[in-house]
Design a protein around this motif. Sequence first.
Motif, PDB file in Angstrom:
ATOM      1  N   ASN A  30      39.613  25.770  51.296  1.00 18.92           N
ATOM      2  CA  ASN A  30      39.383  26.913  50.404  1.00 18.92           C
ATOM      3  C   ASN A  30      38.486  26.497  49.246  1.00 18.92           C
ATOM      4  N   ASN A  31      37.867  27.496  48.640  1.00 20.15           N
ATOM      5  CA  ASN A  31      37.183  27.309  47.359  1.00 20.15           C
ATOM      6  C   ASN A  31      37.258  28.623  46.597  1.00 20.15           C
ATOM      7  N   HIS A  32      36.959  28.579  45.327  1.00 21.39           N
ATOM      8  CA  HIS A  32      37.050  29.776  44.491  1.00 21.39           C
ATOM      9  C   HIS A  32      35.850  30.689  44.722  1.00 21.39           C
ATOM     10  N   LYS A  33      36.136  31.986  44.713  1.00 20.11           N
ATOM     11  CA  LYS A  33      35.042  32.958  44.770  1.00 20.11           C
ATOM     12  C   LYS A  33      34.355  32.983  43.412  1.00 20.11           C
ATOM     13  N   SER A  35      30.629  34.740  41.279  1.00 24.08           N
ATOM     14  CA  SER A  35      29.464  35.621  41.337  1.00 24.08           C
ATOM     15  C   SER A  35      28.625  35.430  40.083  1.00 24.08           C
ATOM     16  N   SER A  41      36.395  33.110  39.874  1.00 26.16           N
ATOM     17  CA  SER A  41      37.645  33.871  39.839  1.00 26.16           C
ATOM     18  C   SER A  41      38.765  33.043  40.461  1.00 26.16           C
ATOM     19  N   ALA A  43      40.494  34.198  42.916  1.00 28.51           N
ATOM     20  CA  ALA A  43      40.502  34.546  44.338  1.00 28.51           C
ATOM     21  C   ALA A  43      39.817  33.433  45.131  1.00 28.51           C
ATOM     22  N   LEU A  44      40.218  33.290  46.392  1.00 29.69           N
ATOM     23  CA  LEU A  44      39.718  32.188  47.206  1.00 29.69           C
ATOM     24  C   LEU A  44      38.969  32.655  48.441  1.00 29.69           C
ATOM     25  N   ASN A  45      37.963  31.885  48.831  1.00 35.65           N
ATOM     26  CA  ASN A  45      37.369  31.963  50.167  1.00 35.65           C
ATOM     27  C   ASN A  45      38.057  30.890  50.992  1.00 35.65           C
TER      28      ASN A  45
END
Length: 104
Positions: A30-33, A35, A41, A43-45
């Motif tokens: 995983n990594n952090h989303k 923009s 954020s 939230a994770l990808n």
Amino acid sequence: MNRQCMISCHNRVSIGAGCMFGPGVRIFDNNHKFSKDGGVSCALNTGEIIVGNNCWIASDVILLKGTHIGDNCVIGAGCIIDGAIPPSTIVRQKQHLDYQPIYK
């Protein structure tokens, strides 16, 4: 697994039989989303990580989401892996060290 290894799993991490891990290996599926406008954020990808059978993952290797390592691979110390590694492959980091004399 060796000393100070870490697995951060929010999706799937699969490690085959007969694998060995050196000290300090880190695995992140995983990594952090982030923009341009919102920055980072909480939230994770996520993506999966698969390590085949009989692999040697040397010290301080980092495995990132989306990594698939085939059977019988050697991943050399300090490598950052992101993507597919074919079976029976040795991966090593080749870095050029720049030496400069001290004049003062």
